[in-house]
Design a protein around this motif. Structure first.
Motif, short mmCIF file in Angstrom:
data_model
loop_
_atom_site.label_atom_id
_atom_site.label_comp_id
_atom_site.label_asym_id
_atom_site.label_seq_id
_atom_site.Cartn_x
_atom_site.Cartn_y
_atom_site.Cartn_z
N LEU A 138 0.86 -1.18 0.00
CA LEU A 138 0.00 0.00 0.00
C LEU A 138 0.89 1.23 0.00
O LEU A 138 1.75 1.38 0.86
CB LEU A 138 -0.91 -0.01 1.24
N MET A 139 0.69 2.10 -0.98
CA MET A 139 1.56 3.27 -1.15
C MET A 139 0.74 4.55 -1.19
O MET A 139 -0.40 4.55 -1.65
CB MET A 139 2.38 3.12 -2.43
N GLU A 140 1.32 5.61 -0.72
CA GLU A 140 0.65 6.91 -0.74
C GLU A 140 0.84 7.56 -2.11
O GLU A 140 1.93 7.52 -2.68
CB GLU A 140 1.23 7.82 0.34
N ARG A 141 -0.24 8.15 -2.63
CA ARG A 141 -0.19 8.77 -3.95
C ARG A 141 0.66 10.05 -3.92
O ARG A 141 0.64 10.79 -2.93
CB ARG A 141 -1.60 9.13 -4.43
N ASP A 142 1.34 10.32 -5.01
CA ASP A 142 2.07 11.57 -5.15
C ASP A 142 1.12 12.73 -5.39
O ASP A 142 1.34 13.85 -4.94
CB ASP A 142 3.07 11.48 -6.31
N THR A 143 0.01 12.44 -6.10
CA THR A 143 -1.00 13.46 -6.40
C THR A 143 -2.36 12.97 -5.95
O THR A 143 -2.78 11.86 -6.30
CB THR A 143 -1.06 13.75 -7.92
N LEU A 144 -3.03 13.74 -5.14
CA LEU A 144 -4.35 13.35 -4.65
C LEU A 144 -5.35 13.28 -5.78
O LEU A 144 -5.36 14.12 -6.69
CB LEU A 144 -4.84 14.35 -3.59
N GLN A 145 -6.23 12.29 -5.72
CA GLN A 145 -7.31 12.16 -6.69
C GLN A 145 -8.61 12.62 -6.07
O GLN A 145 -8.75 12.70 -4.84
CB GLN A 145 -7.44 10.72 -7.16
N LYS A 146 -9.59 12.91 -6.91
CA LYS A 146 -10.90 13.29 -6.42
C LYS A 146 -11.52 12.11 -5.70
O LYS A 146 -11.62 11.01 -6.25
CB LYS A 146 -11.81 13.72 -7.57
N PRO A 147 -11.94 12.29 -4.43
CA PRO A 147 -12.50 11.15 -3.68
C PRO A 147 -13.85 10.72 -4.24
O PRO A 147 -14.63 11.54 -4.73
CB PRO A 147 -12.63 11.70 -2.26
N LYS A 148 -14.12 9.43 -4.16
CA LYS A 148 -15.41 8.89 -4.54
C LYS A 148 -16.25 8.81 -3.27
O LYS A 148 -16.05 7.95 -2.42
CB LYS A 148 -15.25 7.50 -5.15
#
Length: 207
Positions: A138-148
């Motif tokens: 499990l890795m943390e994203r470099d760029t946040l995505q729009k949450p669902k």
């Protein structure tokens, strides 16, 4: 043929076993298969899974503990069963096919949810643990995505009458979704997690 491995693809929108349960007069859950109505879909779906699993994996019988990777492709992103509930219907069908002995063999399971409006389906891969092992991270994203975001489920438990003649009836009352007559809460049979109400008379005619 790869030893200790099976892959099954079943086309069509995956369905959940819990959505097709009815309850008899004693409150016991049942799954009809020959009522000629909507609730027969689960039994037919389970048979389809069993057939496809056997046709796609002739002479394969996996008897040891298994790793399962399940990819579920829904037609709609907004309206679909709970993915966690999908596994029961799928593995019941796989067990019925004879490709596995018992769904208790699945000791590791990864479920991935996708959407495909044109070709809804599920894809299941089974790996024998004596030959394969699983690693995941499990890795943390470099760029946040729009949450669902998900809305809380509706607690609506009543059914409005279908015919327009009863449109002005008290909305707090229960009505049979088959014949449309008003019924008392104590006399109502529920299906589809309470979304469908059936009076005892209609229930008796169905079963």
């Amino acid at each position: 043929m790869i030893k200790g491995y099976a892959k099954i693809i079943v086309n069509g929108s995956p369905i959940s076993k819990s959505n097709f349960k009815l309850f008899n007069l004693n409150g016991r859950a049942i799954l009809p298969n020959n009522s000629g109505r909507y609730h027969d879909r689960y039994a037919l779906y389970e048979e389809e899974i069993a057939y496809e699993a056997r046709v796609q994996n002739p002479d394969v019988v996996l008897t040891e503990s298994l790793i399962a990777i399940l990819k579920v492709y829904y037609k709609s992103e907004k309206r679909h069963p709970d993915t966690n509930n999908i596994t029961k219907s799928i593995f019941d069908g796989i067990e019925k096919s004879g490709v596995i002995i018992n769904d208790a063999q699945i000791t590791r399971l990864i479920i991935e949810e996708y959407y495909d409006k044109i070709n809804p389906r599920f894809e299941l891969e089974l790996f024998a643990e004596s030959k394969y092992f699983m690693e995941y991270s499990l890795m943390e994203r470099d760029t946040l995505q729009k949450p669902k975001e998900y809305l809380p489920p509706s607690n609506k438990r009543t059914a409005m009458p279908k015919d327009t003649a009863k449109a002005n009836c008290d909305p707090t009352k229960l009505f049979c979704d088959i014949c449309g007559t008003a019924i008392k809460a104590d006399d109502a049979m529920s299906a589809n997690r309470g979304e469908i109400q059936i009076c005892k008379q209609c229930f008796s005619k169905l079963f």
